[in-house]
Motif scaffolding. Structure first.
Motif, PDB file in Angstrom:
ATOM      1  N   ALA A 504       0.838  -1.203   0.000  1.00  0.00           N
ATOM      2  CA  ALA A 504       0.000   0.000   0.000  1.00  0.00           C
ATOM      3  C   ALA A 504       0.872   1.252   0.000  1.00  0.00           C
ATOM      4  CB  ALA A 504      -0.928  -0.009   1.202  1.00  0.00           C
ATOM      5  N   GLN A 507       2.333   1.770  -3.432  1.00  0.00           N
ATOM      6  CA  GLN A 507       1.338   2.244  -4.388  1.00  0.00           C
ATOM      7  C   GLN A 507       1.119   3.749  -4.243  1.00  0.00           C
ATOM      8  OE1 GLN A 507       0.134   0.507  -6.774  1.00  0.00           O
ATOM      9  NE2 GLN A 507      -1.349   1.987  -7.586  1.00  0.00           N
ATOM     10  N   ARG A 508       1.053   4.233  -3.010  1.00  0.00           N
ATOM     11  CA  ARG A 508       0.873   5.682  -2.789  1.00  0.00           C
ATOM     12  C   ARG A 508       2.083   6.456  -3.303  1.00  0.00           C
ATOM     13  NH1 ARG A 508      -0.964   3.758   2.259  1.00  0.00           N
ATOM     14  NH2 ARG A 508       1.020   4.405   3.261  1.00  0.00           N
ATOM     15  N   LEU A 511       1.866   6.681  -7.121  1.00  0.00           N
ATOM     16  CA  LEU A 511       0.847   7.640  -7.543  1.00  0.00           C
ATOM     17  C   LEU A 511       1.325   9.081  -7.348  1.00  0.00           C
ATOM     18  CD1 LEU A 511      -2.395   5.921  -6.160  1.00  0.00           C
ATOM     19  CD2 LEU A 511      -1.643   6.084  -8.543  1.00  0.00           C
ATOM     20  N   LYS A 512       2.024   9.321  -6.240  1.00  0.00           N
ATOM     21  CA  LYS A 512       2.543  10.673  -5.978  1.00  0.00           C
ATOM     22  C   LYS A 512       3.576  11.058  -7.025  1.00  0.00           C
ATOM     23  CE  LYS A 512       4.752  13.444  -2.388  1.00  0.00           C
ATOM     24  NZ  LYS A 512       5.315  13.452  -0.994  1.00  0.00           N
TER      25      LYS A 512
END
Length: 522
Positions: A504, A507-508, A511-512
């Motif tokens: 998780a 993934q963040r 995306l950032k």
């Protein structure tokens, strides 16, 4: 009894009177079938009268029907030829109700044309639609009540000739109709494909015989642009029979080639449609198997190097393998692995590729023969890389960051694929992150050359940032050993947390990074 003369009567007179023709016909009918009743005689006389009218009209072309047309709608000359007279008389003779002979030599002709001629008879004379018995020989013989030359007597030899002529005339007419239908069908088919493949018809000299093959190959995802490239690369490949092409492609699929790869194979090697299954494809597949390549990888090798089918197994492929073993020094047990890593090694001049690169690396960084064998065994693609555009620029980059030739040799011997990585998008960003973020020295790469092969966004940065967020990152240089194990081992040994939590976080982070990149771009 009437005596037939083999000689025709003179034609300088009026040829014959109507009564002579009438009596000649009645006499001939009596000889052919002497047994009959009054109604039979009446029918025969009626037919004779019909012929009398036709014959009289024929002797005077001015009163022939001027609006007669052929079965194709073309106007006919008033001077009918012999074959048309025979056909017309044949139509009239359909009223015959009894057969005069037990032989059935022309039954096939009668059966084929019966319905068509009966419809002509009904339209011309208003006949009944009731089906009439088919009498083959009587129909053909009654088509010739008099000799073909006007005024001549009917002889047996002439009668036989006319019968044969009628048969061939009917056959030729059927063949003509059949050829017209075939031409129409070809034109219709060509029109359909022209609408379907307009670019092919415009840019290449497309033969309609190729269309079934093109339609079949389209099921594998080939478009018009692909067929044009196939045509330019090897035009005869589009002339292959569709059944042969189907057999060859289905065989390739049966040995592991994916359907999605068929298009790429045909684009690179359209000649493969010409290679027979028994004499070519099977022998090459057997050769690959003999190298120790598992069946599950055969299809991938064919897709990667379809041109291997154009090389002789005995005269080309086997000598290449012998050279790899005897001259290069690759072990036989490693041949299957080497070919799986680089199938192209089978279809190149291996002697030239090996010698030029061995000489270059030995002079540039002091590579030994054993080091070269290790490099080729681990990464046989090395033999494909350009020296000026591939090998030399990367060696110079490693020198520029402070590595000595011995260190470079150690790195590329352990991780030969470094020589294939992009300088701007791969090697330089990893080096900068190693120095600026991980606080490591360049010499650490000699101990962990694997670092250069790892993904910066998927492996290096997420693990580093995750340990920093957990405050578990060690002080000083970041341990490159934490980047090597799997995600599960990393979470268990280094992070002390669950795999889901790490995934998780990664993934963040991705995306950032994507959002920042998107903002800079727009």
């Amino acid at each position: 009894m009437i005596v037939f003369s083999p000689y025709p009567s003179p034609t300088s007179s009026v040829l014959h009177s109507s009564s002579n023709i009438f009596h000649t016909h009645i006499a001939l009918s009596s000889i052919l079938n002497p047994i009959g009743d009054g109604s039979l005689i009446f029918k025969r006389r009626t037919r004779a009268y019909r012929f009398l009218v036709l014959f009289s009209a024929h002797s005077n072309p001015k009163i022939v029907k001027s609006n007669r047309r052929s079965r194709y709608g073309q106007a006919l000359s008033p001077y009918d030829n012999d074959e048309e007279d025979e056909e017309q008389c044949g139509v009239d003779s359909e009223d015959e109700d009894e057969d005069w002979s037990t032989e059935d030599e022309f039954a096939e002709v009668s059966d084929i044309d019966a319905k068509r001629k009966r419809s002509k008879l009904q339209g011309r004379f208003g006949g009944s639609s009731r089906k009439q018995p088919q009498k083959s020989q009587s129909r053909v013989l009654s088509s010739f009540p008099v000799d073909k030359e006007l005024g001549g007597r009917i002889g047996k030899q002439t009668l036989d000739k006319n019968i044969a002529g009628s048969y061939h005339h009917t056959s030729n007419r059927k063949e003509s109709v059949s050829s017209v239908d075939v031409r129409k069908e070809k034109l219709n088919m060509r029109k359909i494909f022209k609408n379907k493949y307009p670019r092919l018809f415009e840019e290449i000299d497309l033969d309609e015989k190729w269309l079934p093959l093109i339609d079949y190959l389209s099921t594998y995802g080939l478009k018009e642009s692909h067929f044009i490239q196939m045509y330019e690369r090897h035009m005869p490949s589009l002339q292959i029979n569709i059944c042969s092409a189907q057999e060859r492609l289905e065989y390739l699929i049966s040995v592991g080639v994916k359907q999605r790869d068929v298009k790429r194979i045909l684009m690179r090697q359209p000649q493969i449609l010409e290679y027979t299954v028994e004499n070519n494809l099977k022998s090459h597949v057997a050769f690959l198997t003999s190298l120790g390549i598992p069946n599950s990888r055969i299809g991938q090798i064919i897709a990667a190097a379809p041109s291997l089918f154009s090389y002789s197994v005995e005269n080309s492929l086997k000598p290449t393998v012998r050279y790899l073993v005897e001259e290069v020094g690759i072990k036989e047990k490693d041949l299957g692995k080497v070919v799986q890593l680089s199938p192209q090694i089978l279809v190149q001049r291996i002697d030239i590729s090996w010698n030029t690169r061995y000489i270059f690396l030995s002079k540039e960084i002091g590579a030994s023969r054993d080091s070269m064998v290790k490099m080729v065994t681990k990464h046989p693609q090395l033999l494909h890389y350009s020296i000026d555009d591939g090998l030399l620029p990367r060696i110079n980059f490693l020198r520029s960051i402070g590595m000595r030739n011995a260190d470079i040799l150690k790195v590329i011997t352990s991780l030969t694929q470094v020589l294939s990585l992009s300088l701007e998008d791969n090697l330089k960003p990893k080096y900068l992150y190693l120095i600026n973020e991980l606080s490591n020295e360049v010499h650490s790469l000699t101990k962990y050359p694997m670092y250069l092969s790892l993904s910066l966004d998927q492996r290096i940065r997420p693990r580093h940032k995750f340990l920093v967020s957990l405050k578990k990152a060690p002080k000083g240089p970041f341990p490159l050993s934490s980047l090597v194990p799997t995600d599960e081992n990393f979470c268990e040994r280094w992070a002390g947390t669950s795999l889901d939590k790490y995934l998780a976080f990664r993934q963040r982070l991705l995306l950032k990074k994507f959002a920042n990149k998107y903002e800079k771009k727009y």
